[in-house]
Enzyme design. Structure first.
Site, PDB file in Angstrom:
ATOM      1  N   ARG A 163       0.821  -1.217   0.000  1.00  0.00           N
ATOM      2  CA  ARG A 163       0.000   0.000   0.000  1.00  0.00           C
ATOM      3  C   ARG A 163       0.851   1.260   0.000  1.00  0.00           C
ATOM      4  NH1 ARG A 163      -2.626  -3.174   3.993  1.00  0.00           N
ATOM      5  NH2 ARG A 163      -4.675  -3.960   3.377  1.00  0.00           N
ATOM      6  N   ILE A 164       1.870   1.298   0.870  1.00  0.00           N
ATOM      7  CA  ILE A 164       2.696   2.502   0.960  1.00  0.00           C
ATOM      8  C   ILE A 164       3.542   2.663  -0.293  1.00  0.00           C
ATOM      9  CG2 ILE A 164       4.578   3.614   2.225  1.00  0.00           C
ATOM     10  CD1 ILE A 164       3.470   2.281   4.768  1.00  0.00           C
ATOM     11  N   ASP A 183       8.955  -6.762  -5.873  1.00  0.00           N
ATOM     12  CA  ASP A 183       8.189  -7.292  -4.749  1.00  0.00           C
ATOM     13  C   ASP A 183       8.011  -8.781  -4.980  1.00  0.00           C
ATOM     14  OD1 ASP A 183       5.978  -7.976  -2.890  1.00  0.00           O
ATOM     15  OD2 ASP A 183       5.843  -5.814  -2.623  1.00  0.00           O
ATOM     16  N   PRO A 214       8.764  -4.793   4.219  1.00  0.00           N
ATOM     17  CA  PRO A 214       8.840  -5.170   5.630  1.00  0.00           C
ATOM     18  C   PRO A 214      10.233  -5.709   5.963  1.00  0.00           C
ATOM     19  CG  PRO A 214       6.964  -6.216   4.515  1.00  0.00           C
ATOM     20  CD  PRO A 214       7.851  -5.655   3.460  1.00  0.00           C
ATOM     21  N   ASN A 240      12.342   5.011   4.706  1.00  0.00           N
ATOM     22  CA  ASN A 240      11.493   5.313   5.851  1.00  0.00           C
ATOM     23  C   ASN A 240      10.615   4.107   6.173  1.00  0.00           C
ATOM     24  OD1 ASN A 240       9.885   5.809   3.547  1.00  0.00           O
ATOM     25  ND2 ASN A 240       8.647   7.362   4.570  1.00  0.00           N
ATOM     26  N   ARG A 242      12.253   0.420   7.614  1.00  0.00           N
ATOM     27  CA  ARG A 242      12.898  -0.152   8.784  1.00  0.00           C
ATOM     28  C   ARG A 242      14.403   0.061   8.684  1.00  0.00           C
ATOM     29  NH1 ARG A 242       8.562   0.108  10.453  1.00  0.00           N
ATOM     30  NH2 ARG A 242       7.202  -1.507  11.327  1.00  0.00           N
ATOM     31  N   ASP A 266      14.589   7.927   7.684  1.00  0.00           N
ATOM     32  CA  ASP A 266      13.753   8.305   8.819  1.00  0.00           C
ATOM     33  C   ASP A 266      13.820   7.234   9.894  1.00  0.00           C
ATOM     34  OD1 ASP A 266      11.749  10.006  10.114  1.00  0.00           O
ATOM     35  OD2 ASP A 266      10.323   8.390   9.696  1.00  0.00           O
ATOM     36  N   GLU A 271      17.037   2.590  17.712  1.00  0.00           N
ATOM     37  CA  GLU A 271      16.353   3.863  17.965  1.00  0.00           C
ATOM     38  C   GLU A 271      16.021   4.025  19.433  1.00  0.00           C
ATOM     39  OE1 GLU A 271      14.265   4.010  13.538  1.00  0.00           O
ATOM     40  OE2 GLU A 271      13.018   3.570  15.296  1.00  0.00           O
ATOM     41  N   HIS A 290      12.320   9.201  12.882  1.00  0.00           N
ATOM     42  CA  HIS A 290      11.215   8.239  12.797  1.00  0.00           C
ATOM     43  C   HIS A 290       9.852   8.931  12.941  1.00  0.00           C
ATOM     44  CE1 HIS A 290      10.223   3.714  13.426  1.00  0.00           C
ATOM     45  NE2 HIS A 290       9.226   4.320  12.786  1.00  0.00           N
TER      46      HIS A 290
END
Length: 326
Positions: A163-164, A183, A214, A240, A242, A266, A271, A290
């Protein structure tokens, strides 16, 4: 079901005060902690020891913690990722773990392209220079300190066309950028916004590379010295998704050599960022803390979906359960 005792372990990033916890308060007694130390498992357990429902984002809930919380019946994650929860042991104990699978599609895609545009136009830098007085003292009517890069006509490669990734592809397409994608699972909706290619072809053809996949064992460290060697000289890399998708030392070396012209991230491997992270001093590397997800609209969706998850669970028909019994 009786009124629930609900404890939020780390609510500040979700709600620093600009939205309301009211959607959760209707289910019972709500206690909200802004932060709970990740290192103090005893404190985590102490705060949810008699809770029916624990709500968390990044605070870890381990087997040890679960064993100290006999009343715990459900865990609500204020995010999509849930790797900090021992979901298998939670299942053994009959505890449902529910996440928010989709909430920031638009804003994360917007932010990814914004990172690219900052590299291409250096708007923040030039704003600061103008306000520091450089323009008023300049002998020419304009100045720039970095190359201005036009994105139209370039090729962008997106690793991960969910989706992103598709949102990013749509924005880039509107800017006359050719979009290719890799993908493992191709979709009809993906084919409408990008051309699927093999991973090596994506590395070889892309002027810009976006990471939207992911974190899986097969994607961890996908940006490494060997794959960077396959890329165009002067490629731009945007992450942005992982932090662990990138071998940070390899990227820093490639930035220093000029093989990678610029990068914007990001997310980083640990973190908050550690002072010895090699990207902190890397050439032409932009780092933000982030915040791709953090628009108020997206955070409100997290709140609303979390409340919906709790309502469905309390009614006996839970949704978005990530540790469902097979």
């Amino acid at each position: 079901m009786d009124k629930l005792k609900i404890v939020v372990l780390d609510g500040y990033c979700e709600n620093p005060g600009d939205i309301s916890w009211a959607p959760l308060e209707v289910f019972g007694e709500l206690t909200v902690y802004d932060r709970t130390s990740y290192e103090e498992s005893g404190l985590i357990a102490e705060r949810i020891a008699d809770a029916d429902v624990a709500v968390m984002n990044k605070t870890p809930i381990s087997r040890e913690t679960i064993d100290k919380c006999p009343n715990l019946k459900a865990i609500l994650v204020l995010a999509t990722g849930y790797n900090v929860v021992d979901i298998s042991y939670a299942r053994e104990r009959g505890i449902d773990v529910m996440n928010v699978p989709t909430y920031g599609t638009q804003i994360v895609g917007q932010y990814a392209v914004s990172l690219l545009m900052e590299i291409c136009s250096h708007i923040g830098h030039h704003n600061n220079e103008v306000k520091a007085g450089r323009w008023e003292l300049n002998e020419d009517w304009c100045f720039w300190d970095y190359p201005m890069i036009e994105v139209a006509g370039k090729t962008a490669g997106i690793i991960g066309l969910g989706r992103i990734g598709q949102t990013t592809a749509k924005i880039l397409g509107a800017m006359d950028v050719e979009v290719i994608a890799y993908d493992a699972h191709q979709s009809d909706s993906g084919k409408k916004v990008a051309s699927y290619v093999g991973l090596d072809e994506l590395f070889e053809r892309s002027d810009f590379i976006f990471l939207h996949c992911p974190l899986f064992p097969e994607t961890e460290g996908i940006i490494n010295k060997d794959n960077i060697a396959k890329m165009k000289d002067g490629v731009i890399i945007i992450n942005n998704s992982r932090g662990q998708l990138v071998v940070e030392k390899d990227l820093a070396d490639a930035l220093a050599s000029g093989k990678v012209y610029a990068a914007a991230v990001d997310v980083v491997s640990t973190e908050p960022i550690l002072p010895d992270n090699p990207l902190l001093n890397a050439e032409n590397c932009f780092i933000t803390p982030h915040i791709s997800w953090a628009a108020k609209e997206a955070r409100q969706r997290i709140m609303d979906i979390t409340a919906d998850n709790l309502k469905a669970w309390a009614s006996g028909a839970p949704v978005n359960v990530v540790n469902q019994a097979k």
